[in-house]
Design a protein around this motif. Structure first.
Motif, PDB file in Angstrom:
ATOM      1  N   SER A  90     -60.767  38.900 -23.347  1.00 13.93           N
ATOM      2  CA  SER A  90     -60.414  38.523 -21.966  1.00 13.93           C
ATOM      3  C   SER A  90     -61.488  37.620 -21.364  1.00 13.93           C
ATOM      4  O   SER A  90     -61.182  36.679 -20.615  1.00 13.93           O
ATOM      5  CB  SER A  90     -60.229  39.771 -21.103  1.00 13.93           C
ATOM      6  OG  SER A  90     -61.402  40.576 -21.108  1.00 13.93           O
ATOM      7  N   VAL A  96     -60.923  34.156 -22.708  1.00 13.26           N
ATOM      8  CA  VAL A  96     -59.781  33.511 -22.056  1.00 13.26           C
ATOM      9  C   VAL A  96     -60.183  33.021 -20.664  1.00 13.26           C
ATOM     10  O   VAL A  96     -59.808  31.914 -20.249  1.00 13.26           O
ATOM     11  CB  VAL A  96     -58.580  34.484 -21.972  1.00 13.26           C
ATOM     12  CG1 VAL A  96     -57.455  33.879 -21.131  1.00 13.26           C
ATOM     13  CG2 VAL A  96     -58.065  34.819 -23.370  1.00 13.26           C
ATOM     14  N   GLU A  97     -60.943  33.836 -19.931  1.00 19.67           N
ATOM     15  CA  GLU A  97     -61.430  33.414 -18.609  1.00 19.67           C
ATOM     16  C   GLU A  97     -62.316  32.182 -18.729  1.00 19.67           C
ATOM     17  O   GLU A  97     -62.240  31.256 -17.911  1.00 19.67           O
ATOM     18  CB  GLU A  97     -62.224  34.557 -17.956  1.00 19.67           C
ATOM     19  CG  GLU A  97     -61.365  35.702 -17.479  1.00 19.67           C
ATOM     20  CD  GLU A  97     -62.204  36.858 -16.950  1.00 19.67           C
ATOM     21  OE1 GLU A  97     -63.428  36.651 -16.742  1.00 19.67           O
ATOM     22  OE2 GLU A  97     -61.650  37.955 -16.754  1.00 19.67           O
ATOM     23  N   ILE A 112     -62.131  29.914 -21.067  1.00 20.14           N
ATOM     24  CA  ILE A 112     -61.255  28.783 -21.392  1.00 20.14           C
ATOM     25  C   ILE A 112     -60.566  28.266 -20.125  1.00 20.14           C
ATOM     26  O   ILE A 112     -60.505  27.057 -19.882  1.00 20.14           O
ATOM     27  CB  ILE A 112     -60.207  29.196 -22.448  1.00 20.14           C
ATOM     28  CG1 ILE A 112     -60.894  29.457 -23.794  1.00 20.14           C
ATOM     29  CG2 ILE A 112     -59.129  28.137 -22.596  1.00 20.14           C
ATOM     30  CD1 ILE A 112     -59.990  30.115 -24.837  1.00 20.14           C
ATOM     31  N   ASP A 113     -60.057  29.191 -19.314  1.00 18.12           N
ATOM     32  CA  ASP A 113     -59.371  28.786 -18.087  1.00 18.12           C
ATOM     33  C   ASP A 113     -60.310  28.057 -17.131  1.00 18.12           C
ATOM     34  O   ASP A 113     -59.883  27.178 -16.372  1.00 18.12           O
ATOM     35  CB  ASP A 113     -58.787  30.019 -17.373  1.00 18.12           C
ATOM     36  CG  ASP A 113     -57.587  30.595 -18.115  1.00 18.12           C
ATOM     37  OD1 ASP A 113     -57.009  29.864 -18.958  1.00 18.12           O
ATOM     38  OD2 ASP A 113     -57.230  31.766 -17.866  1.00 18.12           O
ATOM     39  N   ALA A 114     -61.585  28.412 -17.178  1.00 18.09           N
ATOM     40  CA  ALA A 114     -62.565  27.785 -16.279  1.00 18.09           C
ATOM     41  C   ALA A 114     -63.041  26.436 -16.807  1.00 18.09           C
ATOM     42  O   ALA A 114     -63.648  25.650 -16.062  1.00 18.09           O
ATOM     43  CB  ALA A 114     -63.756  28.709 -16.083  1.00 18.09           C
ATOM     44  N   SER A 115     -62.752  26.152 -18.072  1.00 17.03           N
ATOM     45  CA  SER A 115     -63.227  24.903 -18.689  1.00 17.03           C
ATOM     46  C   SER A 115     -62.257  23.761 -18.382  1.00 17.03           C
ATOM     47  O   SER A 115     -61.484  23.311 -19.234  1.00 17.03           O
ATOM     48  CB  SER A 115     -63.363  25.087 -20.207  1.00 17.03           C
ATOM     49  OG  SER A 115     -64.240  26.148 -20.509  1.00 17.03           O
ATOM     50  N   ILE A 116     -62.298  23.296 -17.155  1.00 11.09           N
ATOM     51  CA  ILE A 116     -61.336  22.275 -16.718  1.00 11.09           C
ATOM     52  C   ILE A 116     -61.596  20.914 -17.356  1.00 11.09           C
ATOM     53  O   ILE A 116     -60.709  20.065 -17.400  1.00 11.09           O
ATOM     54  CB  ILE A 116     -61.357  22.127 -15.177  1.00 11.09           C
ATOM     55  CG1 ILE A 116     -62.782  21.797 -14.686  1.00 11.09           C
ATOM     56  CG2 ILE A 116     -60.823  23.383 -14.508  1.00 11.09           C
ATOM     57  CD1 ILE A 116     -62.845  21.526 -13.190  1.00 11.09           C
ATOM     58  N   ARG A 118     -59.813  22.400 -26.911  1.00  7.22           N
ATOM     59  CA  ARG A 118     -58.719  23.355 -26.757  1.00  7.22           C
ATOM     60  C   ARG A 118     -58.208  23.843 -28.110  1.00  7.22           C
ATOM     61  O   ARG A 118     -57.926  25.030 -28.280  1.00  7.22           O
ATOM     62  CB  ARG A 118     -57.566  22.708 -25.978  1.00  7.22           C
ATOM     63  CG  ARG A 118     -57.915  22.279 -24.573  1.00  7.22           C
ATOM     64  CD  ARG A 118     -57.811  23.399 -23.581  1.00  7.22           C
ATOM     65  NE  ARG A 118     -56.445  23.891 -23.423  1.00  7.22           N
ATOM     66  CZ  ARG A 118     -56.106  24.948 -22.713  1.00  7.22           C
ATOM     67  NH1 ARG A 118     -57.046  25.658 -22.106  1.00  7.22           N
ATOM     68  NH2 ARG A 118     -54.847  25.341 -22.609  1.00  7.22           N
ATOM     69  N   GLN A 146     -60.687  26.257 -29.502  1.00  5.09           N
ATOM     70  CA  GLN A 146     -60.591  27.526 -28.782  1.00  5.09           C
ATOM     71  C   GLN A 146     -59.397  28.347 -29.277  1.00  5.09           C
ATOM     72  O   GLN A 146     -59.503  29.563 -29.521  1.00  5.09           O
ATOM     73  CB  GLN A 146     -60.467  27.253 -27.278  1.00  5.09           C
ATOM     74  CG  GLN A 146     -61.748  26.710 -26.653  1.00  5.09           C
ATOM     75  CD  GLN A 146     -61.517  26.034 -25.310  1.00  5.09           C
ATOM     76  OE1 GLN A 146     -60.380  25.875 -24.863  1.00  5.09           O
ATOM     77  NE2 GLN A 146     -62.603  25.622 -24.662  1.00  5.09           N
ATOM     78  N   ILE A 169     -51.396  34.771 -24.734  1.00  4.64           N
ATOM     79  CA  ILE A 169     -52.489  33.795 -24.713  1.00  4.64           C
ATOM     80  C   ILE A 169     -52.034  32.473 -25.328  1.00  4.64           C
ATOM     81  O   ILE A 169     -52.344  31.387 -24.811  1.00  4.64           O
ATOM     82  CB  ILE A 169     -53.727  34.344 -25.454  1.00  4.64           C
ATOM     83  CG1 ILE A 169     -54.244  35.603 -24.757  1.00  4.64           C
ATOM     84  CG2 ILE A 169     -54.815  33.283 -25.544  1.00  4.64           C
ATOM     85  CD1 ILE A 169     -55.378  36.292 -25.494  1.00  4.64           C
ATOM     86  N   ARG A 205     -50.501  29.786 -23.178  1.00  2.00           N
ATOM     87  CA  ARG A 205     -51.382  28.924 -22.383  1.00  2.00           C
ATOM     88  C   ARG A 205     -51.693  27.614 -23.105  1.00  2.00           C
ATOM     89  O   ARG A 205     -52.157  26.656 -22.496  1.00  2.00           O
ATOM     90  CB  ARG A 205     -52.699  29.647 -22.078  1.00  2.00           C
ATOM     91  CG  ARG A 205     -52.543  30.945 -21.288  1.00  2.00           C
ATOM     92  CD  ARG A 205     -53.887  31.656 -21.234  1.00  2.00           C
ATOM     93  NE  ARG A 205     -53.785  32.968 -20.632  1.00  2.00           N
ATOM     94  CZ  ARG A 205     -54.431  33.336 -19.513  1.00  2.00           C
ATOM     95  NH1 ARG A 205     -55.213  32.473 -18.888  1.00  2.00           N
ATOM     96  NH2 ARG A 205     -54.289  34.556 -19.032  1.00  2.00           N
TER      97      ARG A 205
END
Length: 472
Positions: free
Chosen positions: A320, A323-324, A326-330, A337, A340, A358, A361
């Protein structure tokens, strides 16, 4: 005895056939009558520019007389670099590689021409005319093969970088041939050469070679970094400007490479040690913008890889967190990607984790898997296609074991085609094994696609190896 034709004779025949005067032809060709007359009578040689004007005036294709030009003005006369140099550049423009090959073969008996041909090759390389440059580098390297020269080493480095491509078998051969020449390069250029070598070995998953080259690169980079800050001389700073990255990067990247080696070997504790090493860059003395950029990158990679190492070691609790992250890696690239996603899939397949939510995403990234990207980062162009093919395989493995057969076989076929393109027999066979394991779940169309691909690979091998190509 039959005499070889000459451009002069061809031009003379054309003028008579067309009943055209020298003045008329000169007007069409944009040349004065005196020059045309001197060429026809043999009192004057010609430049490639004049030859192009004559060829166009005779309404013939560009480069039509180039083979005769080589015969008349290069092979049959003492080599004149003032004539040869523009001819080589023009051949490169027209992609007449055979003509370049003939010229190089005819003059390279004399090593005195090596410096000039090398300079021409460097210009062609800068222009992006890699195949033409390659022929010149190979000619110079062959002429100087018994010399212990830096120019020979640079030629071998250029040959190596030009030859690296999709074919992993060819890449391995190129790396093996180039590696002995690294030590002959100047001390600074060795660092980029070692980085490039390490990346190729990494794309081939030759982990022992990755570690060996990385350790050599680190030791050499540390010496240069110490010298730079001890001497603080303008000459030393100018010397290091030849590098494609700040000097400290080669030290830290060596640690990153070693971390990847131990991660691949399943020694996650040691991988973490190296990850923490390239995360801690307090020792870096520079403070310029480029340095800050690279320090930020290494921090980004270290944070991600420290989580990945825990995940791959079986610590599912960090999934988790990953995943957080990855989501923060704008600012993540598509290459990032895919890597990841690959890390998640490897862990999922190894430890039987359900990651369907997952994977959703990454739908956009998965849809574009078949696009071949070129990397502008520390990875070279070989590492990225390998990661893409590998990700396709892990996706296929996951879906097939989940009973999602349509998606599984789709990604498996993509991976097989990719590994065939990369000429990686080991992983192509892995894909075949996975297909055969689940073959009972494949629809007839998928089975037909699989058999057609196997037949295509077989036929390609027949052509490449000269094996008998008939049955019965």
């Amino acid at each position: 005895m039959k005499h070889a034709p000459t451009i002069r004779a061809e031009l003379d025949r054309y003028l008579k056939q067309e009943s055209m005067s020298l003045t008329q032809f000169g007007h069409i060709a944009g040349m004065n009558r005196g020059i045309v007359s001197a060429i026809v009578t043999g009192n004057k040689s010609m430049s490639v520019n004049q030859l192009d004007l004559i060829t166009e005036a005779m309404d013939l294709p560009e480069g039509y007389f180039y083979d005769l030009f080589i015969e008349n003005y290069i092979i049959d006369t003492p080599p004149n670099m003032r004539r040869i140099e523009p001819f080589l550049f023009r051949c490169a423009e027209l992609d007449k590689l055979d003509a370049i090959r003939r010229v190089v073969g005819s003059i390279m008996d004399n090593v005195l021409y090596s410096p000039k041909l090398f300079d021409i090759a460097e210009v062609l390389l800068a222009q992006g005319r890699h195949e033409a440059a390659l022929l010149l580098y190979e000619g110079v390297a062959e002429a100087e093969k018994y010399q212990h020269s830096e120019r020979l080493a640079i030629c071998q480095y250029r040959i190596f970088t030009i030859q690296i491509g999709d074919d992993q078998s060819r890449n391995l051969k190129a790396a093996t041939l180039f590696e002995p020449f690294v030590e002959r390069l100047d001390e600074i250029e060795q660092l980029d050469a070692l980085k490039d070598l390490a990346n190729v070995y990494r794309s081939l998953r030759k982990w022992d070679k990755v570690e060996e080259v990385a350790r050599i690169m680190r030791a050499k980079a540390e010496i240069q970094y110490t010298l730079k800050h001890e001497q603080k001389s303008r000459e030393r700073n100018e010397f290091t400007k030849k590098l494609t990255r700040p000097l400290f990067v080669y030290i830290s990247y060596a640690d990153l490479l070693c971390a990847s080696v131990y991660e691949a070997q399943g020694d996650y504790d040691k991988a973490l040690q190296y990850t923490y090493a390239y995360a801690n860059l307090d020792w870096v003395k520079e403070t310029d913008e480029d340095t800050r950029h690279w320090i930020s990158l290494f921090g980004h990679w270290a944070k991600a890889n420290s989580i990945v190492n825990k995940l791959l070691s079986g610590d599912i609790s960090v999934l988790s967190e990953y995943v957080e992250y990855i989501d923060a890696s704008i600012d993540a690239t598509q290459e990032d990607r895919i890597v990841q996603l690959l890390n998640i899939l490897i862990a999922a397949n190894q430890y039987g984790i359900d990651v369907n939510s997952i994977i959703k995403r990454f739908e956009t990234d998965i849809a574009s898997l078949s696009q071949q990207l070129t990397s502008g980062g520390m990875y070279n162009q070989q590492v990225v296609p390998d990661y893409f093919a590998w990700c396709g395989y892990e996706l296929a493995y996951y879906y097939l074991n989940q009973g999602i057969y349509s998606d599984g076989f789709k990604h498996l076929m993509y991976s097989m085609v990719s590994y065939h393109t990369l000429n990686n027999e080991t992983y192509f066979i892995n894909c075949m094994g996975l297909f055969l394991h689940f073959r009972d779940h494949a629809v007839p169309e998928t089975k037909a696609d699989f058999l057609n691909l196997i037949e295509k690979v077989w036929m390609n091998n027949v052509k490449k190896n000269g094996t008998v190509d008939h049955c019965g």
